[in-house]
Design a protein around this motif. Structure first.
Motif, PDB file in Angstrom:
ATOM      1  N   LEU A   1       0.826  -1.195   0.000  1.00 50.91           N
ATOM      2  CA  LEU A   1       0.000   0.000   0.000  1.00 50.91           C
ATOM      3  C   LEU A   1       0.866   1.252   0.000  1.00 50.91           C
ATOM      4  CD1 LEU A   1      -2.754  -1.143   2.529  1.00 50.91           C
ATOM      5  CD2 LEU A   1      -2.637  -1.476   0.041  1.00 50.91           C
ATOM      6  N   HIS A   2       0.255   2.404  -0.169  1.00 54.52           N
ATOM      7  CA  HIS A   2       0.982   3.654  -0.349  1.00 54.52           C
ATOM      8  C   HIS A   2       1.827   4.017   0.862  1.00 54.52           C
ATOM      9  CE1 HIS A   2       1.386   8.116  -0.802  1.00 54.52           C
ATOM     10  NE2 HIS A   2       1.645   7.745  -2.041  1.00 54.52           N
ATOM     11  N   ASP A   3       1.443   3.564   2.065  1.00 53.62           N
ATOM     12  CA  ASP A   3       2.184   3.912   3.283  1.00 53.62           C
ATOM     13  C   ASP A   3       3.240   2.889   3.647  1.00 53.62           C
ATOM     14  OD1 ASP A   3       0.416   1.877   3.981  1.00 53.62           O
ATOM     15  OD2 ASP A   3       0.288   2.575   6.051  1.00 53.62           O
ATOM     16  N   GLY A   4       3.419   1.849   2.826  1.00 55.92           N
ATOM     17  CA  GLY A   4       4.373   0.790   3.123  1.00 55.92           C
ATOM     18  C   GLY A   4       3.752  -0.412   3.790  1.00 55.92           C
ATOM     19  N   SER A   5       2.509  -0.294   4.238  1.00 55.26           N
ATOM     20  CA  SER A   5       1.804  -1.460   4.762  1.00 55.26           C
ATOM     21  C   SER A   5       1.596  -2.458   3.630  1.00 55.26           C
ATOM     22  CB  SER A   5       0.439  -1.061   5.340  1.00 55.26           C
ATOM     23  OG  SER A   5       0.564  -0.136   6.393  1.00 55.26           O
ATOM     24  N   THR A   6       1.369  -3.714   3.986  1.00 50.83           N
ATOM     25  CA  THR A   6       1.090  -4.724   2.971  1.00 50.83           C
ATOM     26  C   THR A   6      -0.259  -5.367   3.249  1.00 50.83           C
ATOM     27  OG1 THR A   6       2.264  -6.459   4.209  1.00 50.83           O
ATOM     28  CG2 THR A   6       3.515  -5.222   2.556  1.00 50.83           C
ATOM     29  N   VAL A   7      -0.876  -5.844   2.189  1.00 51.40           N
ATOM     30  CA  VAL A   7      -2.137  -6.557   2.308  1.00 51.40           C
ATOM     31  C   VAL A   7      -2.072  -7.787   1.426  1.00 51.40           C
ATOM     32  CG1 VAL A   7      -3.212  -5.136   0.503  1.00 51.40           C
ATOM     33  CG2 VAL A   7      -4.658  -6.439   2.072  1.00 51.40           C
ATOM     34  N   GLN A   8      -2.482  -8.917   1.984  1.00 53.21           N
ATOM     35  CA  GLN A   8      -2.644 -10.128   1.205  1.00 53.21           C
ATOM     36  C   GLN A   8      -4.135 -10.356   1.026  1.00 53.21           C
ATOM     37  OE1 GLN A   8       0.470 -12.390   3.748  1.00 53.21           O
ATOM     38  NE2 GLN A   8       0.272 -13.603   1.876  1.00 53.21           N
ATOM     39  N   LEU A   9      -4.547 -10.513  -0.214  1.00 55.38           N
ATOM     40  CA  LEU A   9      -5.949 -10.731  -0.522  1.00 55.38           C
ATOM     41  C   LEU A   9      -6.182 -12.197  -0.847  1.00 55.38           C
ATOM     42  CD1 LEU A   9      -6.928  -7.652  -2.732  1.00 55.38           C
ATOM     43  CD2 LEU A   9      -7.196  -7.965  -0.268  1.00 55.38           C
ATOM     44  N   ASN A  10      -7.182 -12.754  -0.194  1.00 53.10           N
ATOM     45  CA  ASN A  10      -7.584 -14.119  -0.472  1.00 53.10           C
ATOM     46  C   ASN A  10      -8.378 -14.153  -1.772  1.00 53.10           C
ATOM     47  OD1 ASN A  10      -7.947 -16.862  -0.149  1.00 53.10           O
ATOM     48  ND2 ASN A  10      -8.771 -16.735   1.910  1.00 53.10           N
ATOM     49  N   THR A  11      -8.852 -15.315  -2.125  1.00 53.24           N
ATOM     50  CA  THR A  11      -9.594 -15.505  -3.367  1.00 53.24           C
ATOM     51  C   THR A  11     -10.768 -14.546  -3.526  1.00 53.24           C
ATOM     52  OG1 THR A  11     -10.961 -17.120  -4.585  1.00 53.24           O
ATOM     53  CG2 THR A  11     -10.942 -17.305  -2.202  1.00 53.24           C
ATOM     54  N   ASN A  12     -10.964 -14.053  -4.735  1.00 50.50           N
ATOM     55  CA  ASN A  12     -12.125 -13.236  -5.098  1.00 50.50           C
ATOM     56  C   ASN A  12     -12.374 -12.113  -4.083  1.00 50.50           C
ATOM     57  OD1 ASN A  12     -14.359 -12.481  -6.659  1.00 50.50           O
ATOM     58  ND2 ASN A  12     -15.751 -13.809  -5.528  1.00 50.50           N
ATOM     59  N   SER A  13     -11.337 -11.332  -3.812  1.00 49.16           N
ATOM     60  CA  SER A  13     -11.420 -10.255  -2.824  1.00 49.16           C
ATOM     61  C   SER A  13     -11.093  -8.921  -3.467  1.00 49.16           C
ATOM     62  CB  SER A  13     -10.453 -10.516  -1.660  1.00 49.16           C
ATOM     63  OG  SER A  13     -10.766 -11.740  -1.007  1.00 49.16           O
ATOM     64  N   ARG A  14     -11.555  -7.856  -2.838  1.00 51.24           N
ATOM     65  CA  ARG A  14     -11.327  -6.524  -3.399  1.00 51.24           C
ATOM     66  C   ARG A  14     -11.329  -5.492  -2.286  1.00 51.24           C
ATOM     67  NH1 ARG A  14     -12.921  -3.375  -8.444  1.00 51.24           N
ATOM     68  NH2 ARG A  14     -13.570  -1.317  -7.721  1.00 51.24           N
ATOM     69  N   ILE A  15     -10.333  -4.585  -2.322  1.00 53.25           N
ATOM     70  CA  ILE A  15     -10.280  -3.469  -1.394  1.00 53.25           C
ATOM     71  C   ILE A  15     -10.133  -2.169  -2.172  1.00 53.25           C
ATOM     72  CG2 ILE A  15      -9.284  -4.797   0.517  1.00 53.25           C
ATOM     73  CD1 ILE A  15      -6.588  -3.400  -0.145  1.00 53.25           C
ATOM     74  N   ALA A  16     -10.661  -1.093  -1.613  1.00 48.53           N
ATOM     75  CA  ALA A  16     -10.457   0.248  -2.137  1.00 48.53           C
ATOM     76  C   ALA A  16      -9.779   1.059  -1.045  1.00 48.53           C
ATOM     77  CB  ALA A  16     -11.795   0.879  -2.534  1.00 48.53           C
ATOM     78  N   THR A  17      -8.641   1.675  -1.351  1.00 47.92           N
ATOM     79  CA  THR A  17      -7.885   2.409  -0.340  1.00 47.92           C
ATOM     80  C   THR A  17      -7.919   3.905  -0.630  1.00 47.92           C
ATOM     81  OG1 THR A  17      -5.745   2.383  -1.479  1.00 47.92           O
ATOM     82  CG2 THR A  17      -6.324   0.443  -0.174  1.00 47.92           C
ATOM     83  N   ARG A  18      -7.744   4.681   0.430  1.00 49.72           N
ATOM     84  CA  ARG A  18      -7.747   6.140   0.332  1.00 49.72           C
ATOM     85  C   ARG A  18      -6.769   6.665   1.385  1.00 49.72           C
ATOM     86  NH1 ARG A  18     -12.348  10.446   0.522  1.00 49.72           N
ATOM     87  NH2 ARG A  18     -11.505  11.892   2.045  1.00 49.72           N
ATOM     88  N   PHE A  19      -5.633   7.169   0.952  1.00 52.28           N
ATOM     89  CA  PHE A  19      -4.589   7.627   1.861  1.00 52.28           C
ATOM     90  C   PHE A  19      -4.346   9.118   1.661  1.00 52.28           C
ATOM     91  CE2 PHE A  19      -2.067   3.428   2.595  1.00 52.28           C
ATOM     92  CZ  PHE A  19      -3.239   2.833   3.033  1.00 52.28           C
ATOM     93  N   SER A  20      -4.160   9.826   2.759  1.00 55.49           N
ATOM     94  CA  SER A  20      -3.769  11.226   2.702  1.00 55.49           C
ATOM     95  C   SER A  20      -2.744  11.467   3.807  1.00 55.49           C
ATOM     96  CB  SER A  20      -4.985  12.137   2.890  1.00 55.49           C
ATOM     97  OG  SER A  20      -5.446  12.103   4.236  1.00 55.49           O
ATOM     98  N   THR A  21      -2.399  12.726   4.058  1.00 53.26           N
ATOM     99  CA  THR A  21      -1.434  13.037   5.117  1.00 53.26           C
ATOM    100  C   THR A  21      -2.030  12.887   6.504  1.00 53.26           C
ATOM    101  OG1 THR A  21      -2.046  15.370   4.925  1.00 53.26           O
ATOM    102  CG2 THR A  21      -0.123  14.627   3.675  1.00 53.26           C
ATOM    103  N   SER A  22      -3.350  12.720   6.595  1.00 45.93           N
ATOM    104  CA  SER A  22      -3.989  12.641   7.917  1.00 45.93           C
ATOM    105  C   SER A  22      -4.699  11.326   8.183  1.00 45.93           C
ATOM    106  CB  SER A  22      -5.007  13.783   8.073  1.00 45.93           C
ATOM    107  OG  SER A  22      -6.011  13.696   7.072  1.00 45.93           O
ATOM    108  N   GLU A  23      -4.864  10.479   7.167  1.00 43.07           N
ATOM    109  CA  GLU A  23      -5.619   9.250   7.392  1.00 43.07           C
ATOM    110  C   GLU A  23      -5.194   8.154   6.428  1.00 43.07           C
ATOM    111  OE1 GLU A  23      -9.724   9.956   6.574  1.00 43.07           O
ATOM    112  OE2 GLU A  23      -9.382  10.292   4.452  1.00 43.07           O
ATOM    113  N   ARG A  24      -5.496   6.917   6.846  1.00 47.59           N
ATOM    114  CA  ARG A  24      -5.330   5.755   5.996  1.00 47.59           C
ATOM    115  C   ARG A  24      -6.645   4.977   6.092  1.00 47.59           C
ATOM    116  NH1 ARG A  24      -0.041   3.151   8.540  1.00 47.59           N
ATOM    117  NH2 ARG A  24      -1.086   3.837  10.434  1.00 47.59           N
ATOM    118  N   PHE A  25      -7.342   4.933   4.995  1.00 42.22           N
ATOM    119  CA  PHE A  25      -8.696   4.407   5.026  1.00 42.22           C
ATOM    120  C   PHE A  25      -8.851   3.334   3.959  1.00 42.22           C
ATOM    121  CE2 PHE A  25     -13.133   4.737   3.467  1.00 42.22           C
ATOM    122  CZ  PHE A  25     -13.778   4.331   4.616  1.00 42.22           C
TER     123      PHE A  25
END
Length: 354
Positions: free
Chosen positions: A142-166
């Motif tokens: 992810l944009h902040d250096g965090s990592t995500v592993q997605l299992n089968t048929n999965s989907r995430i939408a991310t939104r990062f700014s200087t004040s939040e990680r969503f």
């Protein structure tokens, strides 16, 4: 105004924007092969709007604009291949364009990011989407250096700014390894629940309207949540109230509309819930109905229990994801269940008839 740059349908424009963002993301990561560079050149040449959009996105990414130009210059080793492809384009242009369009759309559908700039706060807002297909497990940074592993048929939408990680988990299951940043809360929204962490590891799974949360390191706060949609960094992405509880490492929470159940897991329980990270699936005295349900998450083969009497038959064992035949063989040899295959994508399970 050029005919090529006349207004087009919003869905077509969005597709071009996503394709452009996907190409720029690949260039930035340095993942373009010789074939990729040729495909990129063809995509840009297909329409002035394509080139204009990718130039616009590349400019937002700073140095990527220069990398884009470099990617369009074939090396000596690439030229023989380029000659072959050019010949193919000349003789079968429509077929080649269709193939490349399908490839571009496929990439854009599964991993892309778009940047926005808010002049008032002088902040960059990064939106991204990552997804996996049926039977696929994949890891994304992810944009902040965090990592995500997605299992089968999965989907995430991310939104990062200087004040939040969503992050919104739209479907499936995700394991987050969160980069520590006390000044920017890391919030995962799944259904109507919010999971907030600072630096930790945890798994979130959406099962219909139910939520499963398993914490493997650190602790997270689970609460009810309501999303507030906005495109600017200054806007809050979520509001939380009624904290359900603080979930510690080695603990799992099952949340439904009716109730919340929090359980402490032993080592075997942790292994079972995290097995998919190693592309395995563990059954430990689970009912055949549950086994079939889990298998269906990873395969388009439909498995039907045609005999109700065997739904509660219990099964154990460790299998690699995707090895459906191994599970079916275990059912036959260990539990005496008759497996009847109909073609390549349909299986019936019933009591063995002697």
């Amino acid at each position: 105004m050029s005919d090529a740059l006349k207004p087009i349908a919003s869905d077509a424009l969005e597709r071009i924007q996503l394709e452009a963002a996907s190409w720029v993301a690949q260039i930035d990561r340095g993942r373009l092969s010789s074939a990729d560079k040729l495909a990129l050149a063809e995509w840009m040449a297909r329409s002035p709007r394509h080139e204009a959009e990718i130039r616009r996105v590349a400019a937002l990414w700073g140095d990527v604009d220069a990398l884009l130009d470099a990617a369009l210059i074939p090396t000596q080793a690439e030229r023989p291949f380029a000659t072959v492809v050019s010949s193919w384009i000349r003789w079968r242009p429509l077929h080649f364009a269709g193939v490349i369009a399908a490839i571009c759309f496929s990439v854009a559908a599964f991993s892309y990011s778009i940047l926005y700039y808010d002049a008032n706060s002088k902040s960059v807002l990064v939106r991204a989407v990552h997804a996996t297909m049926l039977g696929e497990i994949n890891e994304f940074t992810l944009h902040d250096g965090s990592t995500v592993q997605l299992n089968t048929n999965s989907r995430i939408a991310t939104r990062f700014s200087t004040s939040e990680r969503f992050i919104r988990l739209e479907r499936g299951e995700a394991h987050f390894d969160v980069s520590r940043d006390p000044n920017r809360p890391f919030v995962v929204l799944a259904g109507d629940r919010a999971v907030q962490a600072i630096g930790t590891r945890f798994i979130v799974r959406l099962d219909g309207n139910d939520l499963d949360l398993t914490v493997t390191e650190g602790r997270v706060e689970l609460s009810h949540a309501m999303e507030v949609i906005g495109d600017h960094p200054g806007q809050s992405s979520h509001q939380s109230d009624e904290i359900v509880g603080v979930i510690d490492a080695g603990t799992t929470a099952r949340v439904s509309a009716q109730h919340t159940e929090i359980l402490t897991l032993d080592a075997a329980g942790i292994d079972k819930r995290t097995a998919w990270l190693e592309e395995k699936i563990i059954f430990d005295g689970d009912s055949l109905e549950f086994v079939v349900s889990e298998l269906s998450r990873y395969s388009d083969t439909k498995v039907i229990i045609s005999d109700p009497e065997i739904r509660d038959v219990r099964m154990g064992g460790t299998f690699y994801i995707g090895e459906l035949d191994a599970v079916l063989q275990a059912l036959e040899t260990s539990l005496g269940i008759q497996v009847e295959k109909v073609g390549d994508d349909l299986v019936y399970l019933k009591k063995f008839e002697s």
